[in-house]
Scaffold this motif. Structure first.
Motif, PDB file in Angstrom:
ATOM      1  N   THR A  22       7.983  12.650  -1.173  1.00 32.10           N
ATOM      2  CA  THR A  22       7.519  12.544   0.281  1.00 32.10           C
ATOM      3  C   THR A  22       7.433  10.830   0.375  1.00 32.10           C
ATOM      4  N   ALA A  23       5.978  10.550  -0.399  1.00 29.20           N
ATOM      5  CA  ALA A  23       5.939   8.826   0.254  1.00 29.20           C
ATOM      6  C   ALA A  23       6.860   8.263  -0.500  1.00 29.20           C
ATOM      7  N   TYR A  24       7.520   8.682  -1.544  1.00 28.50           N
ATOM      8  CA  TYR A  24       8.960   7.453  -2.076  1.00 28.50           C
ATOM      9  C   TYR A  24       9.397   7.881  -1.198  1.00 28.50           C
ATOM     10  N   GLN A  25      10.287   9.063  -0.294  1.00 32.72           N
ATOM     11  CA  GLN A  25      11.122   8.452   0.708  1.00 32.72           C
ATOM     12  C   GLN A  25      10.965   8.238   1.876  1.00 32.72           C
ATOM     13  N   GLY A  26       9.253   8.240   2.469  1.00 35.29           N
ATOM     14  CA  GLY A  26       8.771   7.406   3.415  1.00 35.29           C
ATOM     15  C   GLY A  26       9.202   5.680   2.777  1.00 35.29           C
ATOM     16  N   PHE A  27       8.541   5.303   1.543  1.00 36.45           N
ATOM     17  CA  PHE A  27       9.001   3.858   1.432  1.00 36.45           C
ATOM     18  C   PHE A  27      10.442   3.512   1.350  1.00 36.45           C
ATOM     19  N   ILE A  28      11.259   4.836   0.947  1.00 36.84           N
ATOM     20  CA  ILE A  28      12.423   4.349   0.841  1.00 36.84           C
ATOM     21  C   ILE A  28      12.829   3.464   2.154  1.00 36.84           C
ATOM     22  N   ASP A  29      12.633   4.828   3.222  1.00 36.39           N
ATOM     23  CA  ASP A  29      13.464   4.765   4.607  1.00 36.39           C
ATOM     24  C   ASP A  29      12.812   3.591   5.561  1.00 36.39           C
ATOM     25  N   LYS A  30      11.453   3.321   4.702  1.00 36.60           N
ATOM     26  CA  LYS A  30      11.173   2.680   6.025  1.00 36.60           C
ATOM     27  C   LYS A  30      11.163   0.881   5.034  1.00 36.60           C
ATOM     28  N   TYR A  31      11.443   0.779   3.851  1.00 36.69           N
ATOM     29  CA  TYR A  31      11.591  -0.567   3.504  1.00 36.69           C
ATOM     30  C   TYR A  31      12.560  -0.615   2.403  1.00 36.69           C
ATOM     31  N   PRO A  32      13.947  -0.291   2.756  1.00 39.56           N
ATOM     32  CA  PRO A  32      15.154  -0.570   2.118  1.00 39.56           C
ATOM     33  C   PRO A  32      15.076  -2.136   1.317  1.00 39.56           C
ATOM     34  N   ASN A  33      14.661  -3.131   1.839  1.00 36.81           N
ATOM     35  CA  ASN A  33      15.115  -4.367   1.475  1.00 36.81           C
ATOM     36  C   ASN A  33      13.852  -4.744   0.806  1.00 36.81           C
ATOM     37  N   SER A  34      12.670  -4.379   0.008  1.00 35.93           N
ATOM     38  CA  SER A  34      11.832  -4.306   0.178  1.00 35.93           C
ATOM     39  C   SER A  34      12.579  -5.022  -1.681  1.00 35.93           C
ATOM     40  N   ASP A  35      11.367  -5.627  -2.560  1.00 37.92           N
ATOM     41  CA  ASP A  35      11.637  -6.024  -3.360  1.00 37.92           C
ATOM     42  C   ASP A  35      10.982  -4.913  -4.876  1.00 37.92           C
ATOM     43  N   LEU A  36      10.497  -3.652  -4.347  1.00 42.61           N
ATOM     44  CA  LEU A  36      10.025  -2.784  -5.329  1.00 42.61           C
ATOM     45  C   LEU A  36      11.231  -1.604  -4.440  1.00 42.61           C
ATOM     46  N   ILE A  37      12.062  -1.654  -4.267  1.00 42.65           N
ATOM     47  CA  ILE A  37      13.018  -0.297  -3.946  1.00 42.65           C
ATOM     48  C   ILE A  37      13.655  -0.115  -5.070  1.00 42.65           C
ATOM     49  N   GLU A  38      14.069  -0.792  -6.032  1.00 42.88           N
ATOM     50  CA  GLU A  38      14.674  -0.219  -7.433  1.00 42.88           C
ATOM     51  C   GLU A  38      13.935   0.444  -7.508  1.00 42.88           C
ATOM     52  N   GLU A  39      12.707  -0.262  -8.190  1.00 43.67           N
ATOM     53  CA  GLU A  39      11.639   0.704  -8.515  1.00 43.67           C
ATOM     54  C   GLU A  39      11.357   1.604  -8.266  1.00 43.67           C
ATOM     55  N   GLY A  46       0.897  -1.479  -0.152  1.00 41.13           N
ATOM     56  CA  GLY A  46      -0.013   0.073   0.275  1.00 41.13           C
ATOM     57  C   GLY A  46       0.674   1.117  -0.106  1.00 41.13           C
ATOM     58  N   ALA A  47       2.018   0.987   1.234  1.00 42.71           N
ATOM     59  CA  ALA A  47       2.984   2.485   0.702  1.00 42.71           C
ATOM     60  C   ALA A  47       3.154   2.640  -0.784  1.00 42.71           C
ATOM     61  N   TYR A  48       3.601   1.523  -1.191  1.00 41.28           N
ATOM     62  CA  TYR A  48       4.391   1.456  -2.847  1.00 41.28           C
ATOM     63  C   TYR A  48       3.894   2.238  -3.579  1.00 41.28           C
ATOM     64  N   LEU A  49       2.163   1.510  -3.350  1.00 37.52           N
ATOM     65  CA  LEU A  49       0.969   2.113  -4.691  1.00 37.52           C
ATOM     66  C   LEU A  49       0.600   3.656  -4.257  1.00 37.52           C
ATOM     67  N   SER A  50       0.877   4.086  -2.412  1.00 37.00           N
ATOM     68  CA  SER A  50       0.320   5.217  -2.452  1.00 37.00           C
ATOM     69  C   SER A  50       1.630   5.912  -3.035  1.00 37.00           C
ATOM     70  N   ALA A  51       2.765   5.747  -3.154  1.00 33.85           N
ATOM     71  CA  ALA A  51       4.066   6.743  -3.715  1.00 33.85           C
ATOM     72  C   ALA A  51       3.394   6.533  -5.177  1.00 33.85           C
ATOM     73  N   LYS A  52       2.800   5.835  -5.889  1.00 37.83           N
ATOM     74  CA  LYS A  52       3.302   5.902  -7.603  1.00 37.83           C
ATOM     75  C   LYS A  52       2.062   5.962  -7.640  1.00 37.83           C
ATOM     76  N   SER A  53       0.990   5.888  -7.248  1.00 38.30           N
ATOM     77  CA  SER A  53      -0.868   6.772  -7.703  1.00 38.30           C
ATOM     78  C   SER A  53      -0.067   8.327  -7.679  1.00 38.30           C
ATOM     79  N   TYR A  54       1.226   8.732  -6.431  1.00 38.23           N
ATOM     80  CA  TYR A  54       1.241  10.204  -6.659  1.00 38.23           C
ATOM     81  C   TYR A  54       1.914  10.402  -7.847  1.00 38.23           C
ATOM     82  N   TYR A  55       2.665   9.534  -7.844  1.00 35.25           N
ATOM     83  CA  TYR A  55       3.859   9.486  -9.118  1.00 35.25           C
ATOM     84  C   TYR A  55       3.330   9.903 -10.731  1.00 35.25           C
TER      85      TYR A  55
END
Length: 272
Positions: free
Chosen positions: A132-149, A105-114
């Motif tokens: 802001t949303a992407y930075q929050g996602f990157i900080d909270k989930y640095p090892n996510s499979d979605l981090i590269e995207e 949900g956090a990733y898709l929230s950022a993606k929606s704004y994007y």
């Protein structure tokens, strides 16, 4: 046989539409919930949204609400209504921080704004929200499979903002507002350290200083020519091998010649 199959298909379609409309308009909340989930899982997102909207209130404090909020968020995302998707995804991750779906949900929230962010020439509110949303996602989930995207999208958004600021400064140059152009490029370089547009910003800043000096009124000309020469030296020190070097060197030589002639003229005047 083909006619029979066609008739049966039409009958089934009409029956399905009839069931949907009946549940949407007159169904009980449990029926609407069950049909909404079915529509969502079958990819009928617009129909799912209409049903979910009907039951948001009645299910507000029930366990099913976690699932409803995620599904309506994703339904809006799938139908490319990114403003509504970002709104609902943001609510979802705020209301259900422990959900198994919160990372997605956090990733898709950022993606929606994007995806809602406009071209660089328009208001960039969605771009800032996406960053802001992407930075929050990157900080909270640095090892996510979605981090590269996420990092890729963040870099692209940041570049768009840099380009917008660069174009504003360059517009001052093209409209012959040279003093404003110099100030805008200075601000650009302070705000965007390491920008890919930095060399171009130094180049246009120097050209603005050149035009301001060469076309200045006599009372300010010596000072402005000197400032333009300082801008030239700064450019040459920072980018000694620039593709602009030949042009810039020629302009630098003209500045020095103009300054020397001006000083000679002023000296002659003072002696008389």
């Amino acid at each position: 046989m083909k006619k029979l199959t066609f008739v049966l298909a039409i009958f089934f379609l009409l029956g399905s539409c009839g069931e949907y409309q009946n549940v949407l308009n007159k169904g009980k909340n449990a029926e609407r919930y069950q049909l909404a989930v079915k529509m969502y899982e079958e990819g009928e997102y617009k129909k799912a949204i209409s049903l979910f909207e009907k039951i948001m209130g009645p299910y507000a404090n029930k366990p099913q609400m976690e699932r409803i909020q995620f599904m309506i968020s994703d339904s809006y995302f799938q139908t490319e209504n990114y403003s509504m998707a970002s709104y609902y995804f943001t609510k979802f991750i705020t209301n259900y921080p422990e959900s198994s779906k919160v990372q997605e949900g956090a990733y898709l929230s950022a993606k929606s704004y994007y995806l809602a962010a406009p071209v660089y020439s328009r208001d960039q509110e969605d771009t800032y929200q996406a960053l802001t949303a992407y930075q929050g996602f990157i900080d909270k989930y640095p090892n996510s499979d979605l981090i590269e995207e996420a990092n890729k999208d963040y870099a692209e958004l940041n570049r768009k903002l840099q380009f917008k600021d660069f174009e504003v400064a360059r517009l001052y140059y093209h409209t012959e507002k040279y003093a404003a152009s110099i100030q805008a490029f200075e601000t650009f370089n302070e705000d965007h350290l390491g920008s890919e547009f930095k060399e171009d910003s130094f180049y246009y800043s120097f050209k603005s200083a050149y035009e301001l000096g060469m076309n200045s009124v006599l009372a300010k000309k010596q000072e402005r020519l000197s400032e333009a020469i300082l801008s030239y030296n700064k450019f040459k020190k920072t980018y000694p091998d620039s593709d602009y070097s030949k042009e810039v060197d020629g302009m630098g030589l003209k500045l020095q010649e103009e300054l020397n002639e001006l000083r000679e003229s002023l000296s002659t005047i003072s002696q008389k």
